[in-house]
Scaffold this motif. Structure first.
Motif, mmCIF file in Angstrom:
data_model
loop_
_atom_site.group_PDB
_atom_site.id
_atom_site.type_symbol
_atom_site.label_atom_id
_atom_site.label_comp_id
_atom_site.label_asym_id
_atom_site.label_seq_id
_atom_site.Cartn_x
_atom_site.Cartn_y
_atom_site.Cartn_z
ATOM 1 N N SER A 209 -43.323 -4.081 -29.792
ATOM 2 C CA SER A 209 -44.382 -3.419 -30.543
ATOM 3 C C SER A 209 -44.663 -2.003 -30.053
ATOM 4 N N THR B 208 -44.491 -8.580 -28.500
ATOM 5 C CA THR B 208 -45.419 -7.940 -27.566
ATOM 6 C C THR B 208 -44.813 -7.916 -26.173
ATOM 7 N N GLY C 24 -45.290 -10.940 -31.936
ATOM 8 C CA GLY C 24 -46.107 -9.741 -31.792
ATOM 9 C C GLY C 24 -46.668 -9.330 -33.129
ATOM 10 N N LEU C 25 -46.388 -8.101 -33.542
ATOM 11 C CA LEU C 25 -46.904 -7.577 -34.799
ATOM 12 C C LEU C 25 -46.094 -8.081 -35.983
ATOM 13 N N ARG D 132 -40.622 -6.594 -33.119
ATOM 14 C CA ARG D 132 -41.956 -6.097 -32.796
ATOM 15 C C ARG D 132 -42.741 -7.077 -31.914
#
Length: 336
Positions: free
Chosen positions: A72, A34, A97-98, A32
Motif C-alpha cells: 500500500s 499492508t 490491505g487496500l 496493495r
C-alpha cells in the motif's frame, strides 16, 4: 557496526505436536497489502531463529503474479514464486490491505479453496480475512479484521462470527487485525511451538512491552473510555453502539440507565461535548461512511441499516457531516 547477537535461548520446552523441525509459513501477498502487518508477522519468526541459534522457522513469499507484489505504500517486494501447492504442514497467511475486494480475484479464491480442501492451516492479516470469507473459508467460524473494515465485513459475511479483538484462532483458521496485531498472533504461535521464554525474548527484541491475548480489543471503545468516569454513561454509549439499525430514543436510554433526560444531557455535554442525539447521529453516519466505502450495498440499503427511514433524510444528514452526498462518496471510493 554489525548487529550484536544476543545470548542464544535454549529451546528446552517440548514443542507442540507437529512443531518438531522447521515450521514453514507461506505468505500470500495480495496487491496493495499492508507492509506493517506483513513485517509484524515475519520479523518474530526471524528473531526466533536468531535467538534459538537455529532455524525454527522458514518462509516463502508468493503472489498471484510470480515476480513481485506492490504494497500500500508503493514499495515492491520480490516473490519466491506464484500460487502453488503448499506442503501439508505449512501455515498459509493471506496479507491484505487496500481495495481488498479487487484483490480477491477468481484465481486467488479458487486456489485458497483448493488449499483448504487439502487441510492446510490458513490465516489472514489485516484485511486478508475479507478474502478468506469471500472464499467461504470462515463460514461458521470466529474471525477478526481491522476495525475500520468491521462494519462492511459484518454486513457482507453474516455467516462469520466477527470478534473485535486483536487476533482470533478458530481451529485451523487464524485471523489478525492490522498493524502490530500480527506480532501478538506470531508470539502466541512461537510460545506454543517452543515455549513462553523464547516468545518473551522475541517480544523484548521487538520492544513489544506486553503480549496481547485473544481477548484484547483492537482499540478502546467509547464505553471503555468512559466506564471509569461514569458507568451509567458507559451503559448508554454501549446501548447506542449496539443499536445502530434501530435507534433507541434518548428518553428510553436515560430511563434504562436510571437517569432523567436532563441528567443524560448534562453527562454528554460534560464528557463528550455534544448532546446524546448528536452523538448517536455521528455513530450512525460513521457506520454509513464505512459501508459506502467497503460494500456494494445500495444507498437505500445503507440508509436502512443505519437507522434512516428514507434515502433523502440520510443524504441530507450525511452531506451535513461529510460535505458530500452518499452517492458522491460511493463514486469517490470507486475511483480510488
Amino acid at each position: 557496526m554489525p548487529e550484536p547477537v544476543p545470548a542464544v535461548i535454549p529451546v528446552s520446552e517440548p514443542p507442540a505436536p507437529g512443531a518438531t523441525g522447521t515450521r514453514r509459513y507461506v505468505f500470500l501477498l495480495l496487491d496493495r497489502f499492508t507492509m506493517v502487518s506483513f513485517a509484524a508477522a515475519i520479523e518474530p519468526l526471524r528473531l526466533a531463529n536468531r535467538l534459538a541459534g537455529r532455524a525454527l522457522y522458514d518462509w516463502r513469499l508468493i503472489g498471484e503474479r510470480a515476480e513481485a507484489a506492490t504494497c500500500s505504500n508503493g514499495a515492491r517486494i520480490l516473490l519466491d514464486g506464484p500460487l502453488a501447492e503448499t506442503r501439508r504442514d505449512d501455515t498459509l497467511l493471506v496479507c491484505g490491505g487496500l481495495d481488498v475486494e479487487r484483490a480477491a480475484s477468481r484465481p486467488v479464491l479458487a486456489w485458497l479453496r483448493r488449499e483448504a480442501r487439502r487441510g492446510t492451516r490458513i490465516g489472514a492479516l489485516c484485511t486478508g480475512a475479507w478474502v478468506l470469507a469471500e472464499a467461504g473459508l470462515l463460514d461458521g467460524r470466529r474471525a477478526t479484521i481491522h476495525w475500520e473494515n468491521q462494519d462492511g465485513f459484518a454486513e457482507r459475511f453474516p455467516d462469520v462470527t466477527l470478534i473485535r479483538t486483536v487476533f482470533v484462532e478458530d481451529g485451523n483458521r487464524l485471523t489478525a487485525a492490522g498493524g502490530t496485531a500480527a506480532i501478538d498472533l506470531m508470539l502466541h504461535q512461537i510460545a506454543r511451538d517452543h515455549g513462553a521464554a523464547l516468545a518473551g525474548r522475541v517480544a523484548d527484541q521487538l520492544i513489544h512491552a506486553a503480549i496481547r491475548s485473544e481477548q484484547d480489543h483492537q482499540r478502546m471503545s467509547s464505553p471503555g473510555r468512559m466506564v471509569a468516569r461514569h458507568p451509567r454513561l458507559a451503559q448508554v454509549l454501549a446501548r447506542m453502539e449496539a443499536n445502530i439499525e434501530d435507534p433507541v430514543s434518548p428518553a428510553r436510554l436515560a430511563a434504562e440507565a436510571g437517569l432523567s433526560p436532563r441528567q443524560l444531557e448534562r453527562l454528554f455535554a460534560r464528557h463528550l461535548g455534544r448532546s446524546p442525539k448528536r452523538h448517536y447521529m455521528e455513530l450512525r453516519l460513521e457506520r454509513a461512511h464505512h459501508l459506502l466505502r467497503q460494500t456494494r450495498m445500495s444507498v437505500m440499503e445503507i440508509a436502512l441499516a443505519c437507522g434512516f427511514g428514507s434515502a433523502a433524510h440520510f443524504s441530507k444528514c450525511y452531506r451535513a457531516t461529510y460535505g458530500c452526498t452518499p452517492y458522491r462518496e460511493r463514486g469517490a471510493a470507486a475511483a480510488q
